[in-house]
Design an enzyme around this catalytic site. Structure first.
Site, mmCIF file in Angstrom:
data_model
loop_
_atom_site.group_PDB
_atom_site.id
_atom_site.type_symbol
_atom_site.label_atom_id
_atom_site.label_comp_id
_atom_site.label_asym_id
_atom_site.label_seq_id
_atom_site.Cartn_x
_atom_site.Cartn_y
_atom_site.Cartn_z
ATOM 1 N N CYS A 328 42.411 28.627 31.971
ATOM 2 C CA CYS A 328 42.677 29.953 32.532
ATOM 3 C C CYS A 328 43.985 30.520 31.984
ATOM 4 O O CYS A 328 44.127 31.738 31.844
ATOM 5 C CB CYS A 328 42.689 29.902 34.051
ATOM 6 S SG CYS A 328 43.899 28.771 34.761
ATOM 7 N N HIS A 879 46.657 28.832 39.113
ATOM 8 C CA HIS A 879 45.592 29.539 38.413
ATOM 9 C C HIS A 879 46.145 30.801 37.767
ATOM 10 O O HIS A 879 47.043 31.448 38.315
ATOM 11 C CB HIS A 879 44.476 29.895 39.397
ATOM 12 C CG HIS A 879 43.330 30.619 38.768
ATOM 13 N ND1 HIS A 879 42.526 30.039 37.818
ATOM 14 C CD2 HIS A 879 42.859 31.882 38.949
ATOM 15 C CE1 HIS A 879 41.597 30.909 37.441
ATOM 16 N NE2 HIS A 879 41.786 32.030 38.111
#
Length: 947
Positions: A328, A879
């Site tokens: 990510c 994230h």
């Protein structure tokens, strides 16, 4: 004392225990030997970071990640004398004892080095295991990294591949090093399934679609672009050998066995419904891919998609990027770059003539080509997310620091990409040698232009054209006042975040011995402190006695996510609602821990119904069982005692009896030590005399309790005669019946603050807590002394001096990249700041900061935001996502790996903003000139167009 051998090491055959100093010296020597000559294939072992930190404190071994010194110094407390650790416990690193056939125990995903585990040479592991026992052993090998293989790293997470057998579509997981050859993969599969290698084909079967037949046996799996957790397909030729129970039907007749390929998606590029980046030609533009059509369309590989320019207004640029395993960070950075207008225009045209394959500082043009192919695919017509496998393979080849499947920093990747793209696209074939010169009395304007021209003589690319600026650096000697001025290029600005040194935290404290109701306490702790600081503050707030201690835990979805060590950093705790504390006896570590989760399930009456899918509610309770606890009746009593404060209007405990033999107040649910207890004692024995608990009638009803696992999914009912399973932690599930809810006031648990907050719902800080982007710039540009490790050699004094340094912006680029320094590192501390930074979306005016105001360089210094790289979560993990603007449509979108969704402009300013991308607002020259001539018209700005 044990006598060391000739190598300075302690003999393993000695039966005498070693002193802490001897253990430390032995491990330090073995580690030094292992680090002296690293080579591929060296074996290292993972060890619990929690246990290893305890051992290092015991032997007084300091490391860069041990912040105990700072914590002690801040509190003015003498160094803590640590207890000798118990057995090595690596169970928290593996997945419930799951075992893979060819690679042993399965490691939990997303573990962080130094936070969850440490790496030690195998010889060190053998010594530690010899001294402390325990386990399990988790060996991993060193592999070479990069194009030339000059650096090494331990492959903590080898490739995990799903082998699909084309004969019956059965699947099994195999684990193999990404540096293994394709031929080794064939050998492993054939050995596993007893097949002849000559009669086997293995295909790259990513996303259940056949890509390449893996036939280059001398190619590594990394070069073959195989990704973590992807499928590979086994095809066996018709005349291959099959096991005796294969290929025969129930009558004993042979079946025609042919390789079977699962059908492809019925929706293909040609012949299916037509989509353009998630928009159907039949429906309105609000039907985005990832919502209505995500279940229909399959993701495709970036090598197999065709490029279609489409028509103007077709909303190209709305394709997601698949997560290939903790990528990510890469996807976030890439989406920001591929939505940079100047780069889009450049790479959508024929850029091959500008590729420099001869630059020794570049990557033979391969990085630029891979990035260009990816950008063109992302801007092509299509609705499916792209798997950037080819780009990831190139990245791992040229930047081994980003290889593997660990989480990395999106800003560090951006820095590498911008520099790598520049060198691959550098128009200068032969860089001239240019000697650095001083200003020698010349004006700043003249000297700055000379420095910039010298820089451009060696560096000339699209990246320099649009992304590089220039700043002025002024150094002043504190002794002789010598002034040194230099003008240096920059690719991005890394701005510090002004912040305070303390923070307040609210923690709910639970009684682990059934003595009080849960109670929240708010305390003030050092922002860069540790859990020990928090524990000490809570000790004072909730008036802990010397016989009590606190067990800190993070709760996720009403389950214990992890227990916190005293030396864990507070910076890793971002959502305070996730943090709870349990008041337990001071020596609770010596006993079995009992976790109690809650649920209320209405079961159907049908007897055949046996499914169990609990939804835990309420914060779990924690206590500890005495050594004499053996049966389910003991657990039942412990749970009743722990729940006694929740009884409606009843006093369950009438009297207690204290053991005179050891001074402990003992019960079946735990042990409350007296004031004379020693927390370092690990061999405390308890008498047979325990606290007698007399319950009033119906005060301890028949509770429905079951053994369960850490996620609460399994369920084995507990009766009075059930045996307590071995282990340091026992988890049970308590089901609240209507009758029990009449006796207990469960609202004390249910009404506590919600202990789960998803990444995407981070709330903005209040304006009182916020800082502005301009205050970050002021902190970056302010005059300050150099650090003691960054001394400047003064040409006047001929000595290294701690000079003062002042930065000024001199020349701004077309694309301004601003990095907010949320992560900070020092010898003892690691920290992330979630401070809300109020950054403007429109009209970021930097005129007051730019010192270069000559007529030749007259242009606007006003910028507009077009992309943001976000980071949610704590250090080393969390994230990444991105916001990016389609400038032609004046619309913002959220890019979260494969998923793309519309975003409102006011939603992009969050505490997660990490890297900001601004583009210069272009001024209409003609109107600007008219304004200067006095016609009264105001200059207008126009956005750059991609066409």
């Amino acid at each position: 004392m044990t006598i060391p051998n000739s190598q300075g090491l302690m003999p393993s055959e000695s039966c005498l225990p070693l002193t802490p100093e001897e253990e430390r010296e032995t491990v330090e020597e073995l580690t030094r030997v292992a680090d002296a000559s690293p080579k591929e294939g060296d074996v290292w072992c993972l060890i619990s970071a929690r246990w290893f930190r305890g051992w290092k404190r015991y032997v007084q071994l300091k490391s860069s990640n041990d912040d105990s010194i700072t914590s002690e110094q801040l509190n003015g407390i003498p160094p803590h004398v640590a207890c000798k650790p118990g057995k090595i416990d690596n169970s928290e690193l593996v997945t419930n004892g799951t075992y893979e056939e060819n690679n042993g125990l399965v490691l939990r995903r997303n573990l962080l080095e130094e936070e969850d585990y440490c790496l030690v040479p195998q010889e060190v592991w053998k010594k530690l295991h010899e001294w402390y026992k325990g386990g399990p052993e988790l060996p991993r090998k060193r592999i070479s990294l990069g194009l030339h293989g000059k650096s090494f790293a331990v492959e903590v997470y080898p490739l995990s591949l799903q082998l699909v057998d084309g004969r019956d579509l059965s699947e099994r997981t195999i684990t193999i090093s990404r540096k293994a050859l394709v031929g080794e993969l064939y050998s492993m599969v054939c050995t596993l399934l007893t097949l002849e290698q000559a009669k086997v084909d293995i295909w790259d079967y990513y996303e259940k679609v056949k890509h390449d037949n893996l036939q280059k046996f001398d190619q590594t799996l990394e070069e073959a672009e195989l990704m973590m957790d992807q499928d590979i397909l086994l095809e066996v030729k018709d005349d291959a050998f099959f096991p005796s129970n294969s290929g025969v039907d129930s009558t004993g007749n042979e079946l025609a066995l042919v390789p079977i390929e699962p059908p492809r998606s019925p929706v293909t590029i040609a012949g299916g419904p037509t989509f353009s980046n998630g928009y159907s030609n039949t429906f309105g533009s609000h039907f985005l891919q990832g919502n209505s059509f995500s279940s229909v369309l399959r993701d495709m590989d970036d090598d197999n998609d065709s490029i279609s320019n489409g028509s103007k207004g077709s909303s190209r640029g709305l394709r997601g990027l698949q997560n290939l395993g903790n990528t990510c960070f890469m996807n976030s950075a890439l989406q920001c770059l591929v939505h940079t207008p100047d780069l889009v225009r450049f790479f959508l045209q024929d850029y091959t003539l500008e590729i420099n394959k001869d630059n020794p500082l570049g990557m033979q043009g391969e990085l630029a080509t891979a990035f260009g192919d990816l950008l063109r695919n992302l801007w092509s017509s299509g609705a499916t997310a792209i798997a950037p496998r080819s780009f990831k393979a190139k990245l791992a080849r040229f930047a081994p620091q980003f290889s593997g499947y660990n989480q990395h920093d999106s800003q560090e990747l951006l820095a590498f990409l911008l520099d790598g793209l520049h060198e691959d696209l550098n128009r200068v074939i032969n860089k001239p040698y240019i000697e650095a010169k001083d200003a020698n009395g010349r004006s700043d304007e003249e000297f700055a232009d000379e420095c910039w021209n010298n820089h451009k003589a060696r560096n000339d690319s699209i990246i320099v054209d649009v992304c590089q600026g220039q700043y002025k650096s002024t150094l002043v000697c504190p002794v002789c006042s010598k002034v040194s001025v230099t003008f240096d290029p920059f690719m991005y600005l890394s701005l510090p975040l002004p912040s305070t040194t303390t923070r307040t935290m609210t923690v709910t404290v639970f009684s682990g011995v059934g003595s009080a109701l849960p109670m929240p306490f708010t305390v003030t702790v050092p922002k860069n402190g540790t859990c020990r600081d928090l524990s000490r503050a809570l000790n004072v707030a909730c008036s802990l006695t010397s016989s009590e201690d606190l067990l800190l835990a993070e709760v996720y979805k009403n389950r214990i996510y992890r227990y916190l060590d005293f030396f864990d950093s507070l910076s890793g705790i971002k959502n305070e609602e996730c943090l709870v504390a349990y008041k337990l006896p001071a020596n609770y570590k010596d006993f079995v821990r009992l976790e109690i989760m809650h649920q209320r399930i209405e079961r159907p009456q049908e007897p055949q119904y046996n499914l169990f899918s609990p939804s835990c509610l309420g914060t779990p309770l924690v206590t500890c069982l005495s050594k004499e606890a053996k049966t389910g009746a003991d657990i039942h009593t412990a749970v009743c005692t722990l729940l006694s404060p929740l009884l409606r209007g009843k006093t369950p405990m009438k009297h207690t009896k204290v053991s005179k033999e050891n001074g402990y107040l003992s019960s079946l649910d735990g042990v409350v030590p007296g004031d004379d207890s020693n927390p370092c004692t690990s061999d405390t024995e308890f008498s047979d005399s325990f606290m007698e608990i007399e319950m009033e009638d119906d005060a301890c009803p028949s509770l429905q309790i079951a053994f369960t696992n850490e996620r609460g999914y399994n369920r084995v009912p507990i009766d009075n005669d059930s045996n307590i399973p071995p282990g340091s932690c026992i988890r049970v599930l308590l089901e609240w019946s209507d009758k029990n809810l009449e006796l207990y006031d469960f609202s004390f648990l249910e009404d506590l603050p919600e202990v789960f907050r998803p990444f995407g719902s981070m709330v903005k800080k209040t304006r009182e807590e916020a800082i502005t982007l301009f205050s970050c710039l002021d902190a970056f540009l302010k005059e300050e002394p150099l650090g003691p490790d960054d001394m400047w050699y003064c040409p006047g004094c001929k000595e290294h001096r701690q000079a003062t340094k002042k930065l000024d912006l001199w020349r701004l680029p077309e694309i301004l990249v601003v990095h907010l320094k949320r992560f900070s590192y020092s010898r003892y501390m690691k920290n992330k700041l979630d401070t809300f930074v109020n950054f403007p979306v429109h009209d970021l005016d930097l005129s007051q900061y730019v010192k270069h105001n000559s007529d030749a360089a007259r242009q606007t210094h006003v910028y507009e935001l077009y992309a943001v790289s976000n980071h949610y979560g704590g250090l080393g993990g969390g994230h990444y996502s991105a916001y990016a603007k389609l400038i032609e449509e004046d619309s913002w979108f959220h890019f979260d790996d494969s998923f793309v969704s519309p975003a409102s402009e006011d939603s992009i300013q969050t505490t997660a903003a990490y890297v900001l991308f601004y583009r210069r607002v272009q001024v209409d020259t003609e109107k600007s000139n008219n304004t200067e001539m006095g016609n009264g018209e105001e200059p207008s700005s126009s956005a750059n167009s991609l066409t």
